[in-house]
Design a protein around this motif. Structure first.
Motif, mmCIF file in Angstrom:
data_model
loop_
_atom_site.group_PDB
_atom_site.id
_atom_site.type_symbol
_atom_site.label_atom_id
_atom_site.label_comp_id
_atom_site.label_asym_id
_atom_site.label_seq_id
_atom_site.Cartn_x
_atom_site.Cartn_y
_atom_site.Cartn_z
ATOM 1 N N MET A 51 -59.320 16.026 71.845
ATOM 2 C CA MET A 51 -60.397 16.733 72.533
ATOM 3 C C MET A 51 -61.758 16.146 72.180
ATOM 4 O O MET A 51 -62.630 15.999 73.025
ATOM 5 C CB MET A 51 -60.372 18.235 72.169
ATOM 6 N N VAL A 52 -61.934 15.810 70.891
ATOM 7 C CA VAL A 52 -63.215 15.238 70.453
ATOM 8 C C VAL A 52 -63.470 13.922 71.192
ATOM 9 O O VAL A 52 -64.585 13.616 71.600
ATOM 10 C CB VAL A 52 -63.227 15.033 68.913
ATOM 11 N N ILE A 53 -62.403 13.168 71.415
ATOM 12 C CA ILE A 53 -62.567 11.875 72.078
ATOM 13 C C ILE A 53 -62.701 12.032 73.595
ATOM 14 O O ILE A 53 -63.537 11.395 74.227
ATOM 15 C CB ILE A 53 -61.359 10.953 71.764
ATOM 16 N N LEU A 97 -64.833 12.800 47.720
ATOM 17 C CA LEU A 97 -66.168 12.743 48.306
ATOM 18 C C LEU A 97 -66.129 13.195 49.756
ATOM 19 O O LEU A 97 -66.981 13.921 50.229
ATOM 20 C CB LEU A 97 -66.714 11.308 48.248
ATOM 21 N N GLU A 98 -65.116 12.750 50.469
ATOM 22 C CA GLU A 98 -65.028 13.078 51.883
ATOM 23 C C GLU A 98 -64.417 14.451 52.108
ATOM 24 O O GLU A 98 -64.278 14.900 53.231
ATOM 25 C CB GLU A 98 -64.191 12.014 52.613
ATOM 26 N N GLY A 99 -64.041 15.111 51.026
ATOM 27 C CA GLY A 99 -63.479 16.455 51.142
ATOM 28 C C GLY A 99 -62.159 16.485 51.875
ATOM 29 O O GLY A 99 -61.785 17.489 52.469
ATOM 30 N N GLN A 100 -61.421 15.369 51.850
ATOM 31 C CA GLN A 100 -60.205 15.301 52.659
ATOM 32 C C GLN A 100 -59.051 16.112 52.088
ATOM 33 O O GLN A 100 -58.052 16.284 52.748
ATOM 34 C CB GLN A 100 -59.766 13.853 52.819
ATOM 35 N N GLN A 101 -59.220 16.571 50.873
ATOM 36 C CA GLN A 101 -58.090 17.279 50.268
ATOM 37 C C GLN A 101 -58.187 18.779 50.467
ATOM 38 O O GLN A 101 -57.458 19.528 49.851
ATOM 39 C CB GLN A 101 -58.024 16.960 48.774
ATOM 40 N N ARG A 152 -67.621 13.887 63.030
ATOM 41 C CA ARG A 152 -68.267 13.016 62.047
ATOM 42 C C ARG A 152 -67.622 11.631 62.075
ATOM 43 O O ARG A 152 -68.312 10.617 62.138
ATOM 44 C CB ARG A 152 -68.143 13.632 60.654
ATOM 45 N N ALA A 153 -66.295 11.613 62.070
ATOM 46 C CA ALA A 153 -65.586 10.333 62.016
ATOM 47 C C ALA A 153 -65.915 9.459 63.231
ATOM 48 O O ALA A 153 -66.009 8.241 63.107
ATOM 49 C CB ALA A 153 -64.087 10.578 61.925
ATOM 50 N N TYR A 154 -66.072 10.088 64.397
ATOM 51 C CA TYR A 154 -66.324 9.300 65.606
ATOM 52 C C TYR A 154 -67.806 9.247 65.976
ATOM 53 O O TYR A 154 -68.162 8.750 67.036
ATOM 54 C CB TYR A 154 -65.516 9.866 66.786
ATOM 55 N N GLY A 155 -68.635 9.825 65.103
ATOM 56 C CA GLY A 155 -70.066 9.812 65.377
ATOM 57 C C GLY A 155 -70.434 10.525 66.661
ATOM 58 O O GLY A 155 -71.314 10.104 67.393
ATOM 59 N N TYR A 190 -62.635 23.190 61.469
ATOM 60 C CA TYR A 190 -62.688 22.181 60.406
ATOM 61 C C TYR A 190 -62.398 20.792 60.989
ATOM 62 O O TYR A 190 -63.129 19.840 60.744
ATOM 63 C CB TYR A 190 -61.677 22.557 59.318
ATOM 64 N N PHE A 191 -61.336 20.701 61.787
ATOM 65 C CA PHE A 191 -60.976 19.397 62.363
ATOM 66 C C PHE A 191 -62.031 18.940 63.379
ATOM 67 O O PHE A 191 -62.321 17.744 63.469
ATOM 68 C CB PHE A 191 -59.586 19.446 63.018
ATOM 69 N N LEU A 192 -62.616 19.894 64.120
ATOM 70 C CA LEU A 192 -63.690 19.514 65.068
ATOM 71 C C LEU A 192 -64.825 18.825 64.311
ATOM 72 O O LEU A 192 -65.331 17.794 64.740
ATOM 73 C CB LEU A 192 -64.234 20.753 65.787
ATOM 74 N N GLY A 193 -65.186 19.417 63.182
ATOM 75 C CA GLY A 193 -66.266 18.841 62.369
ATOM 76 C C GLY A 193 -65.886 17.478 61.818
ATOM 77 O O GLY A 193 -66.675 16.526 61.897
ATOM 78 N N GLU A 194 -64.668 17.400 61.288
ATOM 79 C CA GLU A 194 -64.206 16.145 60.681
ATOM 80 C C GLU A 194 -64.201 15.003 61.699
ATOM 81 O O GLU A 194 -64.668 13.905 61.418
ATOM 82 C CB GLU A 194 -62.778 16.312 60.159
#
Ligand SMILES: Nc1ncnc2c1ncn2[C@@H]1O[C@H](COP(=O)(O)OP(=O)(O)OP(=O)(O)O)[C@@H](O)[C@H]1O
Ligand SMILES: [Mg+2]
Length: 344
Positions: free
Chosen positions: A256-258, A23-27, A220-223, A213-217
């Protein structure tokens, strides 16, 4: 709780995890470069079979991701993917971990234990860091792989299983065989289908897609609002050597996201080892500070300091030189040697 019950419970938990991951597309395996396309094609061919796969690659390249994809794309996908980290389990426990034991079979065996081979029955067993398995364990595993049968410690019963084995290593097993650290016969059993996961420096063209991809992930994870890399920051990450491969890139993006307040990640936000030459060619740095020498730490500090002063003076080099008590030409030379451009 009976053995069967325990196994069923484990299976349910793993199935839930699998569903959540899907569901989370983690794979997802990101990358459309030639080597990644080849890898995907190999995956498509090998996954539907029960052929044993040996995944090679440097640390952080995505070996586990590939192993999970092999399982998820196989007819065993609804069964368990059971992981054993051969490097992390102490020698005296590994047999019980792999084959299980019955209560009272040795001091400390206070309950029956279902081994990993039994848990992985009809599913996939992932032997991670298989190059770190002791010779003694190797010979036991060899036998189980051949016969798909084993006896839990202290039990009189032989168990027959149907397990697909996927192994991974960042060691050169052929070299380990030469050195007498790895059994040649086990190597040939495991290496039916070899998979090579290339280091990131061999497919830098995938860096932008991976970074996005990681920027998006992580956003989302950190809102957080999505961020992007400035052109010069992107240029920098494209030219860095990435000794820690995709994992290092992923960790950087998370940081960087944080830590970057705005939406644009500039070159100056990146850790200094990314834009300094040793980072491109050198091996991973020892220690945890990220700096291999005092000189490097000083340069990073100087760079940050000068950048800040330049910002305070709206990029006016003459005024910044005055503030810093330097000749203008000297400041220019320093900026050049520290890789500071005014676009930053
Ligand atoms: N092509 C890729 N696309 C998306 N994510 C990736 C890709 N390759 C690696 N990753 C991610 O990078 C991280 C490291 O990957 P993984 O754990 O599979 O590496 P590894 O080769 O098993 O490393 P190690 O040798 O250190 O165990 C994971 O979070 C994984 O999801
Ligand atoms: Mg791994």
């Amino acid at each position: 709780m009976t053995l069967r019950h325990a196994v069923e419970q484990l299976k349910l938990t793993a199935q839930n995890r699998l569903l959540r991951d899907q569901l989370e597309g983690q794979q997802r395996i990101i990358g459309d470069s030639v080597p990644m396309k080849a890898l995907r094609q190999q995956l498509g061919l090998a996954a539907p079979t029960s052929g044993r796969v040996l995944v090679y690659g440097e640390s952080g390249t995505g070996k586990e991701l590939v192993a999970r994809a092999l399982h998820n794309l196989s007819p065993r996908a609804q069964q368990l993917f059971v992981e054993v980290n051969c490097a992390a389990i102490p020698e005296e426990l590994i047999e019980s971990e792999l084959f299980g034991h019955v209560k009272g079979s040795f001091t400390g065996a206070v309950e029956d234990k279902v081994g990993k081979f039994a848990q992985a029955d009809t599913g996939t067993l992932f032997l991670d860091e298989v190059g770190d398995m002791s010779l003694r364990t190797q010979s036991k595993v060899l036998r189980v792989i051949e016969e798909q049968r084993f006896t839990p410690i202290g039990s009189g019963n032989n168990l027959t299983v149907d397990v697909r084995v996927i192994a991974a290593t960042n060691k050169n097993l052929e070299e380990e065989i030469q050195k007498g650290n790895f059994r040649e016969d086990l190597f040939y059993r495991l290496n039916v289908i070899p998979f090579y996961v290339p280091p990131l420096r061999e497919h830098p063209e995938d860096i932008p897609a991976l970074a996005n991809y990681f920027l998006g992930e992580f956003a989302r994870a950190y809102g957080r609002r999505p961020k992007h890399f400035s052109e010069s920051a992107l240029e920098t990450i494209l030219h860095y050597r990435w000794p820690g491969n995709v994992r290092e890139l992923k960790n950087l993006v998370e940081r960087m996201v944080i830590m970057v307040p705005g939406e644009r990640i500039e070159r100056r936000h990146l850790p200094p080892n990314l834009y300094r030459d040793p980072g491109r060619s050198g091996p991973p740095r020892p220690g945890t500070s990220g700096f291999s020498s005092l000189q490097e730490a000083r340069a990073a500090y100087e760079r940050d300091y000068i950048l800040r002063k330049l910002q305070e003076n709206h990029g006016n080099v003459s005024r910044t030189a005055e503030v810093l008590g330097l000749e203008r030409s000297h400041l220019y030379r320093k900026m050049k040697s520290l890789g500071i451009t005014l676009s930053e």
